[in-house]
Design a protein around this motif. Structure first.
Motif, mmCIF file in Angstrom:
data_model
loop_
_atom_site.group_PDB
_atom_site.id
_atom_site.type_symbol
_atom_site.label_atom_id
_atom_site.label_comp_id
_atom_site.label_asym_id
_atom_site.label_seq_id
_atom_site.Cartn_x
_atom_site.Cartn_y
_atom_site.Cartn_z
ATOM 1 N N LEU A 74 0.827 -1.208 0.000
ATOM 2 C CA LEU A 74 0.000 0.000 0.000
ATOM 3 C C LEU A 74 0.862 1.259 0.000
ATOM 4 O O LEU A 74 0.565 2.234 -0.689
ATOM 5 C CB LEU A 74 -0.929 0.006 1.223
ATOM 6 N N LEU A 75 1.918 1.258 0.787
ATOM 7 C CA LEU A 75 2.766 2.439 0.893
ATOM 8 C C LEU A 75 3.666 2.633 -0.322
ATOM 9 O O LEU A 75 4.217 3.708 -0.519
ATOM 10 C CB LEU A 75 3.602 2.370 2.171
ATOM 11 N N ALA A 76 3.812 1.621 -1.147
ATOM 12 C CA ALA A 76 4.618 1.758 -2.352
ATOM 13 C C ALA A 76 3.905 2.635 -3.384
ATOM 14 O O ALA A 76 4.553 3.246 -4.224
ATOM 15 C CB ALA A 76 4.917 0.379 -2.941
ATOM 16 N N ASP A 77 2.586 2.721 -3.300
ATOM 17 C CA ASP A 77 1.804 3.547 -4.223
ATOM 18 C C ASP A 77 1.774 4.984 -3.684
ATOM 19 O O ASP A 77 1.331 5.217 -2.562
ATOM 20 C CB ASP A 77 0.382 2.979 -4.329
ATOM 21 N N PRO A 78 2.229 5.976 -4.456
ATOM 22 C CA PRO A 78 2.277 7.367 -3.978
ATOM 23 C C PRO A 78 0.925 7.933 -3.564
ATOM 24 O O PRO A 78 0.853 8.747 -2.641
ATOM 25 C CB PRO A 78 2.839 8.142 -5.168
ATOM 26 N N LYS A 79 -0.157 7.513 -4.208
ATOM 27 C CA LYS A 79 -1.475 8.057 -3.822
ATOM 28 C C LYS A 79 -1.885 7.573 -2.423
ATOM 29 O O LYS A 79 -2.622 8.249 -1.730
ATOM 30 C CB LYS A 79 -2.541 7.712 -4.863
ATOM 31 N N ASN A 80 -1.416 6.408 -2.002
ATOM 32 C CA ASN A 80 -1.684 5.927 -0.644
ATOM 33 C C ASN A 80 -0.681 6.471 0.357
ATOM 34 O O ASN A 80 -0.941 6.498 1.551
ATOM 35 C CB ASN A 80 -1.647 4.397 -0.604
ATOM 36 N N LEU A 81 0.462 6.888 -0.117
ATOM 37 C CA LEU A 81 1.522 7.369 0.760
ATOM 38 C C LEU A 81 1.231 8.771 1.296
ATOM 39 O O LEU A 81 1.535 9.073 2.443
ATOM 40 C CB LEU A 81 2.846 7.345 -0.005
ATOM 41 N N GLU A 82 0.623 9.619 0.476
ATOM 42 C CA GLU A 82 0.376 11.010 0.881
ATOM 43 C C GLU A 82 -0.493 11.126 2.136
ATOM 44 O O GLU A 82 -0.120 11.825 3.079
ATOM 45 C CB GLU A 82 -0.244 11.801 -0.269
ATOM 46 N N PRO A 83 -1.657 10.461 2.221
ATOM 47 C CA PRO A 83 -2.464 10.584 3.452
ATOM 48 C C PRO A 83 -1.722 10.072 4.692
ATOM 49 O O PRO A 83 -1.867 10.635 5.782
ATOM 50 C CB PRO A 83 -3.699 9.727 3.174
ATOM 51 N N THR A 84 -0.923 9.046 4.508
ATOM 52 C CA THR A 84 -0.170 8.514 5.645
ATOM 53 C C THR A 84 0.846 9.532 6.130
ATOM 54 O O THR A 84 0.986 9.765 7.340
ATOM 55 C CB THR A 84 0.540 7.205 5.248
ATOM 56 N N ILE A 85 1.553 10.157 5.204
ATOM 57 C CA ILE A 85 2.551 11.165 5.584
ATOM 58 C C ILE A 85 1.864 12.351 6.254
ATOM 59 O O ILE A 85 2.354 12.882 7.261
ATOM 60 C CB ILE A 85 3.353 11.617 4.342
ATOM 61 N N ARG A 86 0.724 12.757 5.754
ATOM 62 C CA ARG A 86 0.016 13.901 6.328
ATOM 63 C C ARG A 86 -0.483 13.604 7.751
ATOM 64 O O ARG A 86 -0.337 14.437 8.639
ATOM 65 C CB ARG A 86 -1.169 14.295 5.449
ATOM 66 N N THR A 87 -1.066 12.445 7.947
ATOM 67 C CA THR A 87 -1.642 12.157 9.269
ATOM 68 C C THR A 87 -0.580 11.777 10.296
ATOM 69 O O THR A 87 -0.606 12.266 11.422
ATOM 70 C CB THR A 87 -2.683 11.030 9.185
ATOM 71 N N LEU A 89 2.888 12.119 10.127
ATOM 72 C CA LEU A 89 4.035 13.002 10.270
ATOM 73 C C LEU A 89 3.651 14.476 10.340
ATOM 74 O O LEU A 89 4.481 15.320 10.646
ATOM 75 C CB LEU A 89 5.029 12.770 9.118
ATOM 76 N N GLY A 90 2.406 14.810 10.013
ATOM 77 C CA GLY A 90 1.937 16.184 10.118
ATOM 78 C C GLY A 90 2.433 17.100 9.010
ATOM 79 O O GLY A 90 2.475 18.315 9.188
ATOM 80 N N TYR A 91 2.813 16.550 7.869
ATOM 81 C CA TYR A 91 3.281 17.385 6.763
ATOM 82 C C TYR A 91 2.098 18.041 6.061
ATOM 83 O O TYR A 91 1.000 17.494 6.008
ATOM 84 C CB TYR A 91 4.061 16.551 5.742
ATOM 85 N N ILE A 92 2.347 19.248 5.521
ATOM 86 C CA ILE A 92 1.353 19.950 4.717
ATOM 87 C C ILE A 92 2.022 20.398 3.424
ATOM 88 O O ILE A 92 3.242 20.518 3.349
ATOM 89 C CB ILE A 92 0.758 21.153 5.470
ATOM 90 N N LYS A 93 1.199 20.655 2.415
ATOM 91 C CA LYS A 93 1.725 21.127 1.131
ATOM 92 C C LYS A 93 2.072 22.605 1.257
ATOM 93 O O LYS A 93 1.503 23.314 2.096
ATOM 94 C CB LYS A 93 0.686 20.920 0.027
ATOM 95 N N PRO A 94 2.977 23.062 0.435
ATOM 96 C CA PRO A 94 3.297 24.500 0.451
ATOM 97 C C PRO A 94 2.047 25.332 0.159
ATOM 98 O O PRO A 94 1.261 25.021 -0.733
ATOM 99 C CB PRO A 94 4.336 24.659 -0.655
ATOM 100 N N GLY A 95 1.833 26.354 0.952
ATOM 101 C CA GLY A 95 0.682 27.232 0.780
ATOM 102 C C GLY A 95 -0.541 26.787 1.566
ATOM 103 O O GLY A 95 -1.511 27.538 1.665
ATOM 104 N N GLU A 96 -0.529 25.603 2.160
ATOM 105 C CA GLU A 96 -1.666 25.144 2.959
ATOM 106 C C GLU A 96 -1.539 25.682 4.384
ATOM 107 O O GLU A 96 -0.453 25.947 4.873
ATOM 108 C CB GLU A 96 -1.710 23.607 3.023
ATOM 109 N N ILE A 97 -2.676 25.819 5.028
ATOM 110 C CA ILE A 97 -2.699 26.241 6.428
ATOM 111 C C ILE A 97 -3.298 25.090 7.222
ATOM 112 O O ILE A 97 -4.350 24.555 6.876
ATOM 113 C CB ILE A 97 -3.547 27.508 6.617
#
Length: 115
Positions: A74-87, A89-97
Motif C-alpha cells: 500500500l505504501l509503495a503507491d504514492p497516492k496511498n503514501l500522501e495521506p499517511t505522511i500527512r496524518t 508526520l503532520g506534513y502539509i503542502k506548500p501554501g496550505e494552512i
C-alpha cells in the motif's frame, strides 16, 4: 504354627533370589531411564509442548509478515503514501494552512483557568 513360619520364609526367599532381584532392579532401572532418561517420556512431553509454543509463535509471526507485506504494498503507491505522511508526520503542502482542533476538555480548562 511353627512349620508355617519357615514355609513362608522359604517362599519369600524364593521370591527374593539374587537372579530375580537383579532382574527386578534391571527392569526398574529401564523403566526409570525410559521415563526420566535423556530421550524419555518426560523429555518428550517437554519437547512437544515447546513445539506447540513455537508453532503458535511461528503462526503469529507469519500473520505479522503478511500484514507488513500488505502495508508495504500500500505504501509503495504514492497516492496511498500522501495521506499517511500527512496524518502520521503532520506534513502539509506548500501554501496550505493547518488547522488543529483542541479537545473540548483542554478548551474548557483554559477558559475556566482564565477567569
Amino acid at each position: 504354627m511353627n512349620r508355617s513360619i519357615p514355609a513362608k520364609l522359604l517362599s519369600l526367599l524364593w521370591l527374593a533370589s539374587p537372579i530375580r532381584l537383579a532382574v527386578s532392579l534391571a527392569v526398574l532401572a529401564l523403566f526409570l531411564f525410559l521415563v526420566l532418561g535423556d530421550k524419555g517420556i518426560y523429555q518428550f512431553r517437554q519437547l512437544m509442548e515447546m513445539k506447540q509454543r513455537l508453532m503458535a509463535e511461528r503462526s503469529g509471526l507469519n500473520e505479522e509478515i503478511d500484514r507488513l507485506t500488505r502495508q508495504k504494498a500500500l505504501l509503495a503507491d504514492p497516492k496511498n503514501l500522501e495521506p499517511t505522511i500527512r496524518t502520521e508526520l503532520g506534513y502539509i503542502k506548500p501554501g496550505e494552512i493547518l488547522f488543529e482542533e483542541k479537545p473540548a476538555e483542554e478548551a474548557g480548562e483554559k477558559a475556566t483557568g482564565a477567569r
